[in-house]
Scaffold this motif. Structure first.
Motif, PDB file in Angstrom:
ATOM      1  N   VAL A 112       0.086  25.677  28.706  1.00  0.00           N
ATOM      2  CA  VAL A 112       1.319  26.446  28.495  1.00  0.00           C
ATOM      3  C   VAL A 112       1.248  27.264  27.204  1.00  0.00           C
ATOM      4  N   LEU A 113       1.503  28.553  27.336  1.00  0.00           N
ATOM      5  CA  LEU A 113       1.553  29.462  26.185  1.00  0.00           C
ATOM      6  C   LEU A 113       2.959  30.042  26.103  1.00  0.00           C
ATOM      7  N   PRO A 114       3.824  29.471  25.277  1.00  0.00           N
ATOM      8  CA  PRO A 114       5.226  29.896  25.280  1.00  0.00           C
ATOM      9  C   PRO A 114       5.518  31.067  24.348  1.00  0.00           C
ATOM     10  N   TYR A 115       6.269  32.029  24.882  1.00  0.00           N
ATOM     11  CA  TYR A 115       6.780  33.181  24.110  1.00  0.00           C
ATOM     12  C   TYR A 115       8.078  32.751  23.437  1.00  0.00           C
ATOM     13  N   GLY A 142       2.915  19.680  23.367  1.00  0.00           N
ATOM     14  CA  GLY A 142       1.627  19.843  24.023  1.00  0.00           C
ATOM     15  C   GLY A 142       1.300  21.236  24.503  1.00  0.00           C
ATOM     16  N   THR A 143       2.008  22.236  24.030  1.00  0.00           N
ATOM     17  CA  THR A 143       1.637  23.594  24.450  1.00  0.00           C
ATOM     18  C   THR A 143       0.300  23.972  23.815  1.00  0.00           C
ATOM     19  N   ALA A 144      -0.367  24.925  24.456  1.00  0.00           N
ATOM     20  CA  ALA A 144      -1.720  25.283  24.028  1.00  0.00           C
ATOM     21  C   ALA A 144      -1.712  26.287  22.886  1.00  0.00           C
ATOM     22  N   THR A 145      -0.630  27.021  22.774  1.00  0.00           N
ATOM     23  CA  THR A 145      -0.436  27.987  21.685  1.00  0.00           C
ATOM     24  C   THR A 145       1.061  28.023  21.400  1.00  0.00           C
ATOM     25  N   VAL A 146       1.419  28.796  20.381  1.00  0.00           N
ATOM     26  CA  VAL A 146       2.783  29.318  20.299  1.00  0.00           C
ATOM     27  C   VAL A 146       2.648  30.834  20.195  1.00  0.00           C
ATOM     28  N   MET A 147       3.627  31.551  20.775  1.00  0.00           N
ATOM     29  CA  MET A 147       3.560  33.008  20.808  1.00  0.00           C
ATOM     30  C   MET A 147       4.843  33.610  20.243  1.00  0.00           C
ATOM     31  N   ILE A 205       2.381  30.146  10.959  1.00  0.00           N
ATOM     32  CA  ILE A 205       0.922  30.093  10.848  1.00  0.00           C
ATOM     33  C   ILE A 205       0.498  28.956   9.915  1.00  0.00           C
ATOM     34  N   GLU A 206       1.202  28.814   8.821  1.00  0.00           N
ATOM     35  CA  GLU A 206       0.899  27.748   7.853  1.00  0.00           C
ATOM     36  C   GLU A 206       0.994  26.361   8.482  1.00  0.00           C
ATOM     37  N   GLN A 207       1.947  26.197   9.393  1.00  0.00           N
ATOM     38  CA  GLN A 207       2.219  24.863   9.930  1.00  0.00           C
ATOM     39  C   GLN A 207       1.562  24.597  11.272  1.00  0.00           C
ATOM     40  N   ALA A 208       0.955  25.622  11.868  1.00  0.00           N
ATOM     41  CA  ALA A 208       0.493  25.463  13.253  1.00  0.00           C
ATOM     42  C   ALA A 208      -0.767  24.626  13.354  1.00  0.00           C
ATOM     43  N   THR A 209      -0.827  23.827  14.376  1.00  0.00           N
ATOM     44  CA  THR A 209      -2.055  23.111  14.716  1.00  0.00           C
ATOM     45  C   THR A 209      -2.654  23.665  16.005  1.00  0.00           C
ATOM     46  N   VAL A 210      -1.943  24.584  16.632  1.00  0.00           N
ATOM     47  CA  VAL A 210      -2.464  25.282  17.816  1.00  0.00           C
ATOM     48  C   VAL A 210      -2.547  26.767  17.473  1.00  0.00           C
ATOM     49  N   PRO A 211      -3.320  27.543  18.227  1.00  0.00           N
ATOM     50  CA  PRO A 211      -3.407  28.975  17.922  1.00  0.00           C
ATOM     51  C   PRO A 211      -2.046  29.664  17.986  1.00  0.00           C
ATOM     52  N   VAL A 212      -1.847  30.594  17.056  1.00  0.00           N
ATOM     53  CA  VAL A 212      -0.622  31.396  17.009  1.00  0.00           C
ATOM     54  C   VAL A 212      -0.960  32.795  17.522  1.00  0.00           C
TER      55      VAL A 212
END
Lengths: 262, 262, 262, 262
Positions: free
Chosen positions: B135-138, B153-158, B180-187
């Protein structure tokens, strides 16, 4: 696929690259030489004092040995000049020493922000143009001054984006737009370009070229940063040539919203 | 000289390109196909309604014929969904029709600005993650929501830069920095990217990728604009990997000022 | 000459002042009391933990003695709550202790930026509205969330300008415009207001009120800073009511230019 | 409670108000007179051509009858002058006609953006200072020019925020900061101030005063708008005198977060 863009014409000379490089602050002449090559630039500016005119002292004094005049137009600059007289003298010395009759006119009496002096710059430009120099003046983003310089016969105007070495990008955006709108000579944004996005934005606004120095010279990998700027400049210019859409207040759907999948 | 950058990993799949393309608004499927190729993208999002699931009506219904699944990861999106239920249904239909089990989750009840609904998006994401979707959520540029989605459990955040199709670039800059500072998944910055400089800036800030659609699709020359974005994304990413200098208040001389040419 | 502005109506209660004050960070309860008086505010928010409900420990525990309930609406806030459950519990405790049934809903699980949680905030708002509370939720500048909260029956929405205590002003300007355009309840800009100009700008954009705390509480002269904010809020609101001209690209002469003094 | 601020001293004359008003664009001389009174201003600038020197034609020719010289310092301006010579001639005519020996020097050859000419402005300033005029020059936000003018003996410098009548506020923020940092004479931000928040911001940055015209003159209620600007100027100045906190990246809690209500 290559991103070819229209070539730039300054004073009758054609340039494929719209990225002009400065030569200060590199860790070594070799690092500089390699970054120039990587950047694709065709015009390189050198502080006159650094050039090997006197042959004395400065470890960079032999900097000209590292800049192949067949590949690059060498653009002497008058950095360090406090007034028109000093700048004119520097420009003449450069020619006497065999350098091209092109000059990047930089007159900044203020040591803290290195901002250019409008009065002395116009005065020096008028003298040097009369003496047959191709003059590229570094100026504040002042549309009236830009007009007066082009009327005086300068080959470009080079308004600043933000103070030299500040990395603040296009803080003078509104004034740059007016300068570009009114210019009959190429507009080169000089100073403050600290990131590829700044360079791309300048070209997108319609600037004809950018001059970059600090951001490449002090990067941990100057070569790769040079390529990054090259790509950004080409991207920004291509976008300008193609035409960018205006900014909108409301959203404009990219996917159809009316119907719905059964 | 090539500007290679680190590859991007989303949900275990590797992408060399950090530019994701949308497929709306192109003048023809052929124009879209060519722009995809020019952009170097490896992930392409398609509104489910447009995909040839129903085989009815829409002249673009056969859009999937123009997107080679060997070259591109096809990312179905739920554009048009007004709530979690509709989005989940769309995602399941896509899988049933043989599309990949990846989904760009878009839920925007508001027709004017097409801004995403945080509540419904989290709800749908939780369901779809459980069903095994990637899941890649906008989303709005909301750091707390971004965190909750990655915890779900999303694969990114958008997060959005500005409203869809507005061309306003990174108006949410401050919030993007925190995400971006807090992300553990690709932004992935999605929406509002209207110029190559916007794309470069997103990557320079540390975003992992950008999604672009309108600016390329409606350009007078979509192919060339696609290359411009490709170059800008590579430039921005390279600059991020190399490291950019901080913004300074005062100028920092690029040419030596102490001495003066005799 | 006085700068009277329209009064503000929240949940049927009328306020002449559009400046809401927080009570944290003052050097003493007396300093706080005096600044409240100077500001002209009629609504004051207090962290529940600080209020004298437990009577233990905190030197500010008797803070309520310094806030005259005849002059100010006391707005308990749930600062410190990590989720909906904690926030709801705090609000109920406040009522049980005799405080007004108004609550500023603040749920921020993140200790670094103190950004609000959209999911928990909506959940708590729904519960508290049903229990008869007048709910004023602190939120990210998310137009869709703002709409959902007003549909759930909150008395206002309180989007942030920038993170709490950051003094960065209206970094969320674009989203605030959309929230204001779509709101059917008063919009109070909360957090990030670090200077009178920020407060004035929020009112000029059409926000109904602002909440200020840090900038007044930690000023070297809180009383005078409170008056400065009061003046700025009145100025911004008056300008909004009168109507401000749009931004222009070109200049519009203020002095006649056609003729010339003989 | 009154918001008293330090008084402003220009060329030995003291002003309690830091708001200077222009007189163009009002719907009638009476409307202008009332707005001046409401604004609390003590200095009013008048285009020389409008003043009743010739007594011919212009319905506003008797504008001076509406400006009480006991209440306001009348500041003739040279608007319409295209070069130094014209500006000097205008200033001399004003004195010959009995107006104060103060002059707001405005030389803008460009009819579209009305931007000032740096070269002609310095030239005229040098002449007028020698003739004993108190000179207040309108300039681009150019720190080096500002320095040269103050060295030439001008009583202030008046950098623009954005083009005249554009309502764009402080687009030259970065340059204004440098001008203010380096100034030894009062800095008056002139042009572009379209909203009370712009005026407050200029004072917060440390500008000594602002000049406002269009935003008040064309407002639907000029009197009330004048009061709004008065309040904003006082608020901004007070905040500057008290001292504003720096902008922070991270949030700084205003409410205690460590413990939790029982």
């Amino acid at each position: 696929m290559r991103l070819a863009t229209q070539s730039l014409n300054i004073a009758g000379r054609e340039f494929k690259s719209r990225l002009i490089l400065g030569t200060g602050k590199f860790s070594s002449p070799e690092a500089m030489r390699d970054a120039l090559a990587a950047s694709g630039t065709e015009m390189v500016t050198v502080a006159l004092r650094r050039a090997d005119l006197t042959g004395k002292g400065d470890p960079f004094a032999n900097i000209l040995e590292f800049i192949d005049p067949k590949k690059y137009l060498l653009l002497p600059n008058t950095s360090g000049a406090m007034n028109a007289e000093e700048a004119v003298r520097l420009a003449r010395l450069a020619v006497a020493a065999g350098l091209p009759k092109w000059v990047k006119l930089e007159i900044h009496p203020d040591p803290r922000y290195l901002l250019p002096d409008p009065i002395e710059t116009l005065k020096a430009a008028e003298i040097l143009v009369k003496e047959g120099f191709t003059v590229l003046p570094y100026i504040n983003a002042d549309p009236v001054l830009a007009k007066r310089l082009q009327e005086a016969g300068t080959a470009t105007v080079m308004p600043l984006g933000s103070p030299i070495g500040s990395n603040r990008g296009l803080q003078t955006r509104d004034q740059l737009r007016i300068i570009i709108e009114q210019a009959t000579v190429p507009v080169v944004v000089d100073a403050g370009i600290g990131a590829p996005s700044h360079a791309a934005e300048a070209l997108e606004l319609g600037a004809d070229a950018v001059l970059v120095n600090t951001a490449i010279a002090i990067a941990s990998d100057p070569n790769r940063m040079a390529i990054a700027f090259k790509s950004a400049v080409e991207a920004g210019r291509a976008a300008y040539e193609i035409g960018l859409g205006p900014q909108q207040d409301a959203a404009s759907p990219t996917s159809p919203l009316t119907a719905f999948l059964g």
